[in-house]
Design a protein around this motif. Sequence first.
Motif, PDB file in Angstrom:
ATOM      1  N   UNK A  74      57.688  34.156  40.771  1.00  0.00           N
ATOM      2  CA  UNK A  74      58.059  34.185  39.354  1.00  0.00           C
ATOM      3  C   UNK A  74      58.575  35.581  39.006  1.00  0.00           C
ATOM      4  N   UNK A  75      57.931  36.612  39.521  1.00  0.00           N
ATOM      5  CA  UNK A  75      58.334  37.993  39.223  1.00  0.00           C
ATOM      6  C   UNK A  75      59.593  38.414  39.968  1.00  0.00           C
ATOM      7  N   UNK A  76      60.006  37.666  40.961  1.00  0.00           N
ATOM      8  CA  UNK A  76      61.320  37.917  41.547  1.00  0.00           C
ATOM      9  C   UNK A  76      62.408  37.557  40.537  1.00  0.00           C
ATOM     10  N   UNK A  77      62.124  36.543  39.702  1.00  0.00           N
ATOM     11  CA  UNK A  77      63.065  36.108  38.677  1.00  0.00           C
ATOM     12  C   UNK A  77      62.935  36.918  37.391  1.00  0.00           C
ATOM     13  N   UNK A  78      61.728  37.350  37.097  1.00  0.00           N
ATOM     14  CA  UNK A  78      61.450  38.089  35.859  1.00  0.00           C
ATOM     15  C   UNK A  78      60.319  39.089  36.097  1.00  0.00           C
ATOM     16  N   UNK A  79      60.647  40.286  36.550  1.00  0.00           N
ATOM     17  CA  UNK A  79      59.653  41.254  37.016  1.00  0.00           C
ATOM     18  C   UNK A  79      58.564  41.644  36.021  1.00  0.00           C
ATOM     19  N   UNK A  80      58.846  41.667  34.748  1.00  0.00           N
ATOM     20  CA  UNK A  80      57.872  42.183  33.779  1.00  0.00           C
ATOM     21  C   UNK A  80      56.978  41.105  33.171  1.00  0.00           C
ATOM     22  N   UNK A  81      57.079  39.868  33.622  1.00  0.00           N
ATOM     23  CA  UNK A  81      56.279  38.820  32.982  1.00  0.00           C
ATOM     24  C   UNK A  81      54.790  39.033  33.260  1.00  0.00           C
ATOM     25  N   UNK A  82      53.968  38.982  32.226  1.00  0.00           N
ATOM     26  CA  UNK A  82      52.522  39.114  32.420  1.00  0.00           C
ATOM     27  C   UNK A  82      51.963  37.902  33.170  1.00  0.00           C
ATOM     28  N   UNK A  83      50.891  38.126  33.914  1.00  0.00           N
ATOM     29  CA  UNK A  83      50.302  37.045  34.699  1.00  0.00           C
ATOM     30  C   UNK A  83      48.791  37.198  34.779  1.00  0.00           C
ATOM     31  N   UNK A  84      48.132  36.047  34.831  1.00  0.00           N
ATOM     32  CA  UNK A  84      46.680  36.007  34.969  1.00  0.00           C
ATOM     33  C   UNK A  84      46.338  35.070  36.111  1.00  0.00           C
ATOM     34  N   UNK A  85      45.511  35.547  37.040  1.00  0.00           N
ATOM     35  CA  UNK A  85      44.960  34.700  38.096  1.00  0.00           C
ATOM     36  C   UNK A  85      43.570  34.256  37.677  1.00  0.00           C
ATOM     37  N   UNK A  86      43.264  32.977  37.868  1.00  0.00           N
ATOM     38  CA  UNK A  86      41.912  32.489  37.624  1.00  0.00           C
ATOM     39  C   UNK A  86      41.362  31.924  38.929  1.00  0.00           C
ATOM     40  N   UNK A  87      40.070  32.140  39.143  1.00  0.00           N
ATOM     41  CA  UNK A  87      39.478  31.655  40.381  1.00  0.00           C
ATOM     42  C   UNK A  87      37.966  31.654  40.270  1.00  0.00           C
ATOM     43  N   UNK A  88      37.355  30.744  40.996  1.00  0.00           N
ATOM     44  CA  UNK A  88      35.911  30.706  41.079  1.00  0.00           C
ATOM     45  C   UNK A  88      35.404  31.539  42.243  1.00  0.00           C
ATOM     46  N   UNK A  89      36.310  32.150  42.972  1.00  0.00           N
ATOM     47  CA  UNK A  89      35.942  32.911  44.160  1.00  0.00           C
ATOM     48  C   UNK A  89      36.343  34.367  44.003  1.00  0.00           C
ATOM     49  N   UNK A  90      35.786  35.196  44.821  1.00  0.00           N
ATOM     50  CA  UNK A  90      36.054  36.630  44.817  1.00  0.00           C
ATOM     51  C   UNK A  90      37.465  36.939  45.329  1.00  0.00           C
ATOM     52  N   UNK A  91      38.079  35.997  46.047  1.00  0.00           N
ATOM     53  CA  UNK A  91      39.371  36.238  46.678  1.00  0.00           C
ATOM     54  C   UNK A  91      40.458  36.651  45.685  1.00  0.00           C
ATOM     55  N   UNK A  92      40.483  36.049  44.515  1.00  0.00           N
ATOM     56  CA  UNK A  92      41.517  36.367  43.535  1.00  0.00           C
ATOM     57  C   UNK A  92      41.361  37.790  43.016  1.00  0.00           C
ATOM     58  N   UNK A  93      40.143  38.221  42.791  1.00  0.00           N
ATOM     59  CA  UNK A  93      39.896  39.582  42.313  1.00  0.00           C
ATOM     60  C   UNK A  93      40.379  40.592  43.335  1.00  0.00           C
ATOM     61  N   UNK A  94      40.050  40.364  44.602  1.00  0.00           N
ATOM     62  CA  UNK A  94      40.488  41.258  45.677  1.00  0.00           C
ATOM     63  C   UNK A  94      42.007  41.272  45.755  1.00  0.00           C
ATOM     64  N   UNK A  95      42.629  40.105  45.677  1.00  0.00           N
ATOM     65  CA  UNK A  95      44.088  40.002  45.739  1.00  0.00           C
ATOM     66  C   UNK A  95      44.728  40.786  44.594  1.00  0.00           C
ATOM     67  N   UNK A  96      44.225  40.571  43.370  1.00  0.00           N
ATOM     68  CA  UNK A  96      44.794  41.239  42.198  1.00  0.00           C
ATOM     69  C   UNK A  96      44.634  42.748  42.288  1.00  0.00           C
TER      70      UNK A  96
END
Length: 174
Positions: A110-132
């Motif tokens: 999505x950010x390749x098309x629109x670099x400044x767009x805000x984004x939120x990851x949601x997850x029940x696991x720790x993996x998303x926090x580490x990724x972010x």
Amino acid sequence: MRRERQLREHTWKGTSFYVYLPRVTAAAGEADTALGPVAGGAERILFVDDEEDIVKLETRLLRDLGDGLVSRTSSLAALQVFSADPHAFDLVISDFTMPKMTGGELIGKVRELRPAIPAILISGFHDATVYAERSAEVPPMECVKKPFSRAELAQAIRRALDRRAAVARELDVS
């Protein structure tokens, strides 16, 4: 706070468990508002989660906050919708763990098309926090852990959207 449990066995009738919890004195919804202001704007959000029940629940929640919403249960379908009109959305919210394309990968595309767009990851696991945290994405992604309250999601939305203007000026892109 006093909690009490009792176990009673009844011959030939089974077992009964009694759980006594303290009475809640706060009005319903009061705890959510005590955490701070909610989003409640006219932003248009693309919400993605591969679990249909989650999409239904979050669709109601986000519409209650006053935001316009497009929901998808597939990251590939969400990318297709976004690609058709990248400026139709103010924010992307995506579950992290999904088949075929993770939420992190979706946000990258999505950010390749629109670099400044805000984004939120949601997850029940720790993996998303580490990724972010490890991501070099600009603007940085918010990360919300499941389960979350209405107020927690609203605050993450507000933080992500409030960063938008500063990042857009920095990147000279809207």
